[in-house]
Write a protein that holds these residues in place. Structure first.
Motif, PDB file in Angstrom:
ATOM      1  N   MET A   1      11.266 -18.955 -15.421  1.00 59.56           N
ATOM      2  CA  MET A   1      12.725 -18.897 -15.325  1.00 59.56           C
ATOM      3  C   MET A   1      13.162 -19.343 -13.937  1.00 59.56           C
ATOM      4  SD  MET A   1      15.229 -15.603 -15.876  1.00 59.56           S
ATOM      5  CE  MET A   1      14.744 -15.453 -17.606  1.00 59.56           C
ATOM      6  N   THR A   2      14.211 -20.164 -13.884  1.00 58.55           N
ATOM      7  CA  THR A   2      14.725 -20.640 -12.605  1.00 58.55           C
ATOM      8  C   THR A   2      15.496 -19.533 -11.904  1.00 58.55           C
ATOM      9  OG1 THR A   2      14.933 -22.867 -13.503  1.00 58.55           O
ATOM     10  CG2 THR A   2      16.178 -22.372 -11.498  1.00 58.55           C
ATOM     11  N   ARG A   3      15.212 -19.349 -10.628  1.00 62.90           N
ATOM     12  CA  ARG A   3      15.939 -18.347  -9.852  1.00 62.90           C
ATOM     13  C   ARG A   3      17.401 -18.746  -9.739  1.00 62.90           C
ATOM     14  NH1 ARG A   3      17.766 -18.101  -4.731  1.00 62.90           N
ATOM     15  NH2 ARG A   3      17.800 -16.127  -3.591  1.00 62.90           N
ATOM     16  N   GLY A   4      18.280 -17.749  -9.739  1.00 65.91           N
ATOM     17  CA  GLY A   4      19.700 -18.010  -9.580  1.00 65.91           C
ATOM     18  C   GLY A   4      20.049 -18.391  -8.153  1.00 65.91           C
ATOM     19  N   ARG A   5      21.314 -18.559  -7.895  1.00 63.74           N
ATOM     20  CA  ARG A   5      21.821 -18.908  -6.562  1.00 63.74           C
ATOM     21  C   ARG A   5      22.731 -17.802  -6.046  1.00 63.74           C
ATOM     22  NH1 ARG A   5      19.229 -23.277  -4.114  1.00 63.74           N
ATOM     23  NH2 ARG A   5      19.038 -25.027  -5.570  1.00 63.74           N
ATOM     24  N   PHE A   6      22.659 -17.588  -4.743  1.00 57.43           N
ATOM     25  CA  PHE A   6      23.490 -16.572  -4.108  1.00 57.43           C
ATOM     26  C   PHE A   6      24.517 -17.266  -3.228  1.00 57.43           C
ATOM     27  CE2 PHE A   6      23.698 -13.073  -0.690  1.00 57.43           C
ATOM     28  CZ  PHE A   6      24.777 -12.458  -1.319  1.00 57.43           C
ATOM     29  N   ILE A   7      25.782 -17.104  -3.591  1.00 66.23           N
ATOM     30  CA  ILE A   7      26.886 -17.764  -2.909  1.00 66.23           C
ATOM     31  C   ILE A   7      27.809 -16.698  -2.315  1.00 66.23           C
ATOM     32  CG2 ILE A   7      28.778 -19.415  -3.124  1.00 66.23           C
ATOM     33  CD1 ILE A   7      25.959 -20.526  -3.875  1.00 66.23           C
ATOM     34  N   THR A   8      28.154 -16.833  -1.052  1.00 67.80           N
ATOM     35  CA  THR A   8      29.064 -15.870  -0.433  1.00 67.80           C
ATOM     36  C   THR A   8      30.347 -16.558  -0.009  1.00 67.80           C
ATOM     37  OG1 THR A   8      28.006 -16.165   1.745  1.00 67.80           O
ATOM     38  CG2 THR A   8      27.204 -14.378   0.363  1.00 67.80           C
ATOM     39  N   LEU A   9      31.450 -15.817  -0.138  1.00 63.03           N
ATOM     40  CA  LEU A   9      32.749 -16.277   0.337  1.00 63.03           C
ATOM     41  C   LEU A   9      33.136 -15.437   1.537  1.00 63.03           C
ATOM     42  CD1 LEU A   9      32.726 -16.794  -2.940  1.00 63.03           C
ATOM     43  CD2 LEU A   9      35.060 -17.512  -2.478  1.00 63.03           C
ATOM     44  N   THR A  38      30.518  -9.742  -7.052  1.00 63.01           N
ATOM     45  CA  THR A  38      30.316  -8.514  -6.299  1.00 63.01           C
ATOM     46  C   THR A  38      31.053  -8.605  -4.967  1.00 63.01           C
ATOM     47  OG1 THR A  38      28.614  -6.945  -5.564  1.00 63.01           O
ATOM     48  CG2 THR A  38      28.138  -9.304  -5.254  1.00 63.01           C
ATOM     49  N   ARG A  39      30.908  -7.592  -4.127  1.00 69.36           N
ATOM     50  CA  ARG A  39      31.660  -7.555  -2.872  1.00 69.36           C
ATOM     51  C   ARG A  39      30.922  -6.725  -1.838  1.00 69.36           C
ATOM     52  NH1 ARG A  39      36.545  -3.104  -3.789  1.00 69.36           N
ATOM     53  NH2 ARG A  39      35.206  -1.300  -4.235  1.00 69.36           N
ATOM     54  N   GLU A  40      31.337  -6.894  -0.584  1.00 63.88           N
ATOM     55  CA  GLU A  40      30.855  -6.044   0.492  1.00 63.88           C
ATOM     56  C   GLU A  40      32.028  -5.594   1.353  1.00 63.88           C
ATOM     57  OE1 GLU A  40      27.566  -7.159   2.861  1.00 63.88           O
ATOM     58  OE2 GLU A  40      26.220  -7.040   1.143  1.00 63.88           O
ATOM     59  N   LEU A  94      28.080 -14.252  -6.864  1.00 63.53           N
ATOM     60  CA  LEU A  94      29.180 -14.590  -5.955  1.00 63.53           C
ATOM     61  C   LEU A  94      29.627 -13.309  -5.267  1.00 63.53           C
ATOM     62  CD1 LEU A  94      31.422 -16.878  -8.217  1.00 63.53           C
ATOM     63  CD2 LEU A  94      29.448 -17.529  -6.826  1.00 63.53           C
ATOM     64  N   SER A  95      29.528 -13.283  -3.951  1.00 62.31           N
ATOM     65  CA  SER A  95      29.900 -12.079  -3.208  1.00 62.31           C
ATOM     66  C   SER A  95      31.069 -12.341  -2.277  1.00 62.31           C
ATOM     67  CB  SER A  95      28.711 -11.542  -2.406  1.00 62.31           C
ATOM     68  OG  SER A  95      29.059 -10.327  -1.764  1.00 62.31           O
ATOM     69  N   ASP A  96      32.074 -11.480  -2.374  1.00 66.41           N
ATOM     70  CA  ASP A  96      33.190 -11.458  -1.443  1.00 66.41           C
ATOM     71  C   ASP A  96      32.696 -10.719  -0.198  1.00 66.41           C
ATOM     72  OD1 ASP A  96      35.510 -10.867  -0.027  1.00 66.41           O
ATOM     73  OD2 ASP A  96      36.659 -10.272  -1.774  1.00 66.41           O
ATOM     74  N   ARG A  97      32.253 -11.478   0.787  1.00 68.60           N
ATOM     75  CA  ARG A  97      31.658 -11.049   2.059  1.00 68.60           C
ATOM     76  C   ARG A  97      30.176 -10.727   1.913  1.00 68.60           C
ATOM     77  NH1 ARG A  97      35.463 -10.977   5.776  1.00 68.60           N
ATOM     78  NH2 ARG A  97      37.583 -10.216   5.389  1.00 68.60           N
ATOM     79  N   PHE A  98      29.452 -10.953   3.029  1.00 65.59           N
ATOM     80  CA  PHE A  98      28.036 -10.590   3.157  1.00 65.59           C
ATOM     81  C   PHE A  98      27.728 -10.541   4.653  1.00 65.59           C
ATOM     82  CE2 PHE A  98      23.363 -11.475   2.697  1.00 65.59           C
ATOM     83  CZ  PHE A  98      23.052 -10.383   1.928  1.00 65.59           C
ATOM     84  N   LEU A  99      26.545 -10.948   5.036  1.00 68.90           N
ATOM     85  CA  LEU A  99      26.088 -10.823   6.417  1.00 68.90           C
ATOM     86  C   LEU A  99      27.033 -11.453   7.430  1.00 68.90           C
ATOM     87  CD1 LEU A  99      23.939 -10.295   8.646  1.00 68.90           C
ATOM     88  CD2 LEU A  99      22.903 -12.489   7.968  1.00 68.90           C
ATOM     89  N   PHE A 128      19.137 -14.502   3.283  1.00 61.04           N
ATOM     90  CA  PHE A 128      20.364 -15.258   3.520  1.00 61.04           C
ATOM     91  C   PHE A 128      20.865 -15.890   2.220  1.00 61.04           C
ATOM     92  CE2 PHE A 128      19.080 -14.806   7.841  1.00 61.04           C
ATOM     93  CZ  PHE A 128      20.240 -14.941   8.595  1.00 61.04           C
ATOM     94  N   PRO A 129      22.179 -16.119   2.125  1.00 63.93           N
ATOM     95  CA  PRO A 129      22.726 -16.808   0.955  1.00 63.93           C
ATOM     96  C   PRO A 129      22.224 -18.244   0.862  1.00 63.93           C
ATOM     97  CG  PRO A 129      24.467 -15.708   2.222  1.00 63.93           C
ATOM     98  CD  PRO A 129      23.235 -15.696   3.068  1.00 63.93           C
TER      99      PRO A 129
END
Length: 208
Positions: A1-9, A38-40, A94-99, A128-129
């Motif tokens: 299975m292909t790993r997903g992608r982590f995108i932050t805004l 999701t969000r931080e 998709l995260s609203d804020r991260f590191l 990291f994203p």
């Protein structure tokens, strides 16, 4: 299975992160992807509990060091409980804020960027994203949007003075300039659909 992608805004108050996260998620789902929004701070049960501690109370509730440690703890739980499992099953997150918000908000005062990155290495193993999209707006427009959204009711971080938020904006701009392979500055002005199109353009090389 292909790993997903982590995108932050990322971006300052009033930049439209939550609105654009939802619009971007809709567009990616239309392309057949599973998307987790999701969000931080927050995004997991433990991190949401810490969110309440961080965003409520007086401006002096936490020292800069205690605040940075709380953000790092929330992020570690968020990553372990929500982000990694979703990526492992192939979803896009998709995260609203991260590191980078910690680097901008907590790493531009008493603590340094190196301090925040050290906490991230300990708490989240330097995760990291895949791509960070920084929504950029002129100061006056961002202030107007934030005021329209919040009125006179702001949390203990959003309610800090203009000089603080100017420093935050400067850090986001610096990160986009210094880390162009990961961090992309996005013009957040204009009609919302145009901003979403700019975000999709900035993700084109990652899309299947």
């Amino acid at each position: 299975m292909t790993r997903g992608r982590f995108i932050t805004l990322e971006g300052g108050e009033g930049a439209g992160k939550s609105t654009q996260r939802a619009a971007l998620a809709t567009a990616l789902r239309a392309g057949g992807l599973e998307v987790v929004e999701t969000r931080e701070p927050g995004g997991s049960d433990g991190a949401e509990a810490i969110r309440d501690l961080l965003l409520t109370g007086g401006a002096d509730r936490w020292s800069p060091r205690a605040e940075a440690l709380l953000f790092a703890a929330a992020r570690a739980d968020h990553l372990e409980r929500t982000i990694r499992p979703a990526l492992d099953r192939g979803a896009w997150v998709l995260s609203d804020r991260f590191l980078d918000s910690s680097r901008a908000y907590q790493g531009a005062g008493e603590l340094t960027d190196a301090d925040i990155l050290a906490l991230h290495r300990i708490g989240s193993a330097d995760f990291f994203p895949d791509r960070t999209l920084v929504l950029m707006l002129p100061e006056t427009e961002a202030e107007a949007r934030a005021k329209a959204r919040d009125g006179e009711s702001t949390d203990r971080i959003g309610g800090r003075d203009r000089a603080f938020h100017r420093r935050v904006a400067d850090v986001f701009a610096r990160l986009a300039n210094e880390e162009p392979a990961r961090v992309r500055a996005i013009d957040a002005s204009g009609e919302a659909g145009l901003v979403t199109a700019r975000l999709l353009d900035a993700l084109a090389d990652l899309l299947p």
